[in-house]
Design a protein around this motif. Structure first.
Motif, PDB file in Angstrom:
ATOM      1  N   GLY A  52      60.028 101.421 -18.178  1.00 42.93           N
ATOM      2  CA  GLY A  52      60.722 101.389 -16.901  1.00 42.93           C
ATOM      3  C   GLY A  52      60.177 102.407 -15.916  1.00 42.93           C
ATOM      4  N   ASN A  53      60.965 102.724 -14.912  1.00 45.62           N
ATOM      5  CA  ASN A  53      60.540 103.657 -13.866  1.00 45.62           C
ATOM      6  C   ASN A  53      61.693 104.582 -13.533  1.00 45.62           C
ATOM      7  N   GLU A  54      61.722 105.736 -14.203  1.00 45.67           N
ATOM      8  CA  GLU A  54      62.818 106.665 -13.999  1.00 45.67           C
ATOM      9  C   GLU A  54      62.846 107.218 -12.577  1.00 45.67           C
ATOM     10  N   THR A  55      61.695 107.243 -11.906  1.00 42.44           N
ATOM     11  CA  THR A  55      61.662 107.804 -10.553  1.00 42.44           C
ATOM     12  C   THR A  55      62.420 106.935  -9.564  1.00 42.44           C
ATOM     13  N   THR A  56      62.601 105.653  -9.874  1.00 36.99           N
ATOM     14  CA  THR A  56      63.369 104.766  -9.000  1.00 36.99           C
ATOM     15  C   THR A  56      64.819 104.664  -9.442  1.00 36.99           C
ATOM     16  N   GLY A  57      65.191 105.439 -10.463  1.00 36.74           N
ATOM     17  CA  GLY A  57      66.580 105.451 -10.905  1.00 36.74           C
ATOM     18  C   GLY A  57      66.912 104.409 -11.942  1.00 36.74           C
ATOM     19  N   ASN A  58      65.916 103.726 -12.502  1.00 36.60           N
ATOM     20  CA  ASN A  58      66.166 102.711 -13.513  1.00 36.60           C
ATOM     21  C   ASN A  58      65.744 103.231 -14.888  1.00 36.60           C
ATOM     22  N   LEU A  59      66.710 103.484 -15.739  1.00 39.59           N
ATOM     23  CA  LEU A  59      66.457 104.027 -17.067  1.00 39.59           C
ATOM     24  C   LEU A  59      66.545 102.907 -18.094  1.00 39.59           C
ATOM     25  N   THR A  60      65.557 102.818 -18.994  1.00 33.78           N
ATOM     26  CA  THR A  60      65.587 101.839 -20.071  1.00 33.78           C
ATOM     27  C   THR A  60      65.602 102.562 -21.402  1.00 33.78           C
ATOM     28  N   PHE A  95      70.729 108.140 -12.525  1.00 29.89           N
ATOM     29  CA  PHE A  95      70.155 106.808 -12.646  1.00 29.89           C
ATOM     30  C   PHE A  95      71.087 105.762 -12.042  1.00 29.89           C
ATOM     31  N   ASN A  96      70.465 104.677 -11.568  1.00 26.73           N
ATOM     32  CA  ASN A  96      71.244 103.565 -11.024  1.00 26.73           C
ATOM     33  C   ASN A  96      71.746 102.635 -12.123  1.00 26.73           C
ATOM     34  N   GLU A  97      71.037 102.600 -13.237  1.00 29.09           N
ATOM     35  CA  GLU A  97      71.399 101.696 -14.325  1.00 29.09           C
ATOM     36  C   GLU A  97      70.739 102.151 -15.618  1.00 29.09           C
ATOM     37  N   PHE A  98      71.314 101.723 -16.741  1.00 29.96           N
ATOM     38  CA  PHE A  98      70.700 101.891 -18.047  1.00 29.96           C
ATOM     39  C   PHE A  98      70.514 100.489 -18.606  1.00 29.96           C
ATOM     40  N   ARG A  99      69.263 100.079 -18.809  1.00 25.84           N
ATOM     41  CA  ARG A  99      68.955  98.698 -19.169  1.00 25.84           C
ATOM     42  C   ARG A  99      68.322  98.634 -20.559  1.00 25.84           C
ATOM     43  N   PHE A 100      68.711  97.608 -21.323  1.00 24.19           N
ATOM     44  CA  PHE A 100      68.123  97.404 -22.643  1.00 24.19           C
ATOM     45  C   PHE A 100      66.807  96.662 -22.473  1.00 24.19           C
ATOM     46  N   PRO A 115      87.445 105.532 -31.154  1.00 25.17           N
ATOM     47  CA  PRO A 115      87.519 106.723 -30.305  1.00 25.17           C
ATOM     48  C   PRO A 115      86.244 107.033 -29.529  1.00 25.17           C
ATOM     49  N   PHE A 116      85.142 106.304 -29.806  1.00 24.93           N
ATOM     50  CA  PHE A 116      83.857 106.636 -29.192  1.00 24.93           C
ATOM     51  C   PHE A 116      83.495 105.636 -28.094  1.00 24.93           C
ATOM     52  N   SER A 117      82.896 106.136 -27.025  1.00 27.23           N
ATOM     53  CA  SER A 117      82.498 105.268 -25.915  1.00 27.23           C
ATOM     54  C   SER A 117      81.186 105.753 -25.318  1.00 27.23           C
ATOM     55  N   MET A 118      80.506 104.847 -24.622  1.00 30.24           N
ATOM     56  CA  MET A 118      79.308 105.191 -23.862  1.00 30.24           C
ATOM     57  C   MET A 118      79.525 104.735 -22.433  1.00 30.24           C
ATOM     58  N   VAL A 119      79.270 105.639 -21.488  1.00 25.56           N
ATOM     59  CA  VAL A 119      79.503 105.341 -20.080  1.00 25.56           C
ATOM     60  C   VAL A 119      78.298 105.762 -19.253  1.00 25.56           C
ATOM     61  N   MET A 120      78.255 105.255 -18.031  1.00 21.85           N
ATOM     62  CA  MET A 120      77.271 105.679 -17.040  1.00 21.85           C
ATOM     63  C   MET A 120      77.990 106.200 -15.798  1.00 21.85           C
ATOM     64  N   ASP A 121      79.256 106.560 -15.946  1.00 25.87           N
ATOM     65  CA  ASP A 121      80.022 106.983 -14.777  1.00 25.87           C
ATOM     66  C   ASP A 121      79.924 108.488 -14.587  1.00 25.87           C
ATOM     67  N   GLY A 122      80.651 109.004 -13.643  1.00 26.64           N
ATOM     68  CA  GLY A 122      80.637 110.434 -13.377  1.00 26.64           C
ATOM     69  C   GLY A 122      79.559 110.817 -12.376  1.00 26.64           C
ATOM     70  N   ASP A 123      79.520 112.074 -12.018  1.00 29.38           N
ATOM     71  CA  ASP A 123      78.589 112.558 -11.004  1.00 29.38           C
ATOM     72  C   ASP A 123      77.135 112.468 -11.446  1.00 29.38           C
ATOM     73  N   GLY A 142      67.941  92.819 -21.905  1.00 29.54           N
ATOM     74  CA  GLY A 142      68.169  92.427 -20.517  1.00 29.54           C
ATOM     75  C   GLY A 142      69.512  92.844 -19.971  1.00 29.54           C
ATOM     76  N   GLN A 143      70.415  93.295 -20.830  1.00 27.13           N
ATOM     77  CA  GLN A 143      71.747  93.693 -20.388  1.00 27.13           C
ATOM     78  C   GLN A 143      71.730  95.117 -19.842  1.00 27.13           C
ATOM     79  N   LYS A 144      72.604  95.391 -18.868  1.00 32.52           N
ATOM     80  CA  LYS A 144      72.644  96.689 -18.209  1.00 32.52           C
ATOM     81  C   LYS A 144      74.005  97.346 -18.369  1.00 32.52           C
ATOM     82  N   LEU A 145      73.973  98.673 -18.390  1.00 27.86           N
ATOM     83  CA  LEU A 145      75.181  99.481 -18.283  1.00 27.86           C
ATOM     84  C   LEU A 145      75.086 100.211 -16.954  1.00 27.86           C
TER      85      LEU A 145
END
Length: 283
Positions: A202-210, A192-197, A162-170, A138-141
């Motif tokens: 999900g529905n990638e066409t609406t910008g929601n990636l799981t 994508f609008n969000e990455f959700r656990f 030294p390692f990270s995971m992000v959803m930022d950038g263009d 249920g948590q989102k990035l």
């Protein structure tokens, strides 16, 4: 990490307090998660505050508010009307904030999310908005500045590695980075609008990636994960070795198993054998 404290599940109010020596921690109503003081493994045996799976020992930490500083026996964790605070030897070393609202109650939810509520029951702060190295169901990035997963330095040292995971950038897609700059894994070229656990594709066409849609398109069956492991404890963790893994654990087991990982070959993780080293996955 070894557990130091335990308490019964409850709705907390300002003035609620825990200390390392109180032999207590705050639990979710289902008994799965606990928020309190944890002692790191030998040889460091440092004290930290965190949320962990506590239904089986040893506990598995999934969130820490102040990873860079270990605590002493003179520390405390307190719910105040202005937020959750960590006190060390009389000094505030970490504060959650509450978006300017007055905190009326706090609770560790059954999903592992610690929330602060106002008198009108609105959530004014939640730990899910500030992940460390792990995402829970249920948590989102989100593609917002400052929100990222950060690996532990080592398995025994929770300081940021030294390692990270992000959803930022263009591109607004899940990206694994080394030292915040060098990308060594990402998911597709879509935005994508969000990455959700969630095991739901999900529905990638609406910008929601799981994660369900990711593993469905790789070498793991998302439907199998959601059905065969329906009652299992689950977490997504960016490990100290730089790989991003989906872990499951049976309710009565103490062992976590991996059902999916972002990188099959450890040599694909940047700097696995040193920046200028030669990597052999089979050696």
């Amino acid at each position: 990490m070894l557990l130091l404290s335990r308490a019964e599940a409850q709705s907390l109010t300002p003035g609620s307090i825990l200390t390392p020596g109180s032999n207590r921690f705050w639990t979710s109503s289902n008994g799965m998660f606990g928020l309190g003081f944890f002692n790191s493994s030998a040889p460091t045996t440092e004290i930290h505050v965190g949320i962990a799976f506590v239904d089986q020992m040893p506990p598995t930490l999934v969130w820490m508010p102040n990873r860079t500083q270990s605590l002493s026996s003179n520390s405390s964790l307190q719910v105040t009307d202005s937020g959750l605070v960590i006190i060390e030897s009389g000094e505030t070393v970490w504060r959650s904030g509450a978006a300017g609202a007055v905190v009326a109650e706090a609770e560790l939810l059954d999903v592992g999310n610690f929330v602060l509520r106002s008198a009108s029951s609105n959530i004014v702060w939640q730990s899910f908005d500030f992940p460390t190295d792990t995402l829970l169901l249920g948590q989102k990035l989100l593609p917002i500045a400052g929100q990222a997963l950060s690996s532990w330095r080592t398995k025994a040292d929770p300081k940021p590695g030294p390692f990270s995971m992000v959803m930022d950038g263009d591109m607004s897609k899940p990206r694994l980075l080394y030292q915040g700059a060098i990308e060594y894994w990402s998911w597709t070229t879509a935005k994508f609008n969000e990455f959700r656990f969630s095991d739901d594709p999900g529905n990638e066409t609406t910008g929601n990636l799981t994660v369900g849609s990711i593993i469905q398109d790789s070498y793991c069956d998302a439907q199998l994960v959601s059905t065969e492991f329906a009652n299992y404890r689950k977490r997504l963790t960016l490990d100290p070795d730089g790989n991003f893994r989906y872990y499951v654990r049976a309710p009565n087991s103490t062992k976590w198993g991996v059902v999916w990982r972002a990188l099959f070959d450890a040599c694909d993780v940047y700097s696995t054998c040193g920046i200028n080293g030669l990597c052999d996955f089979n050696s």
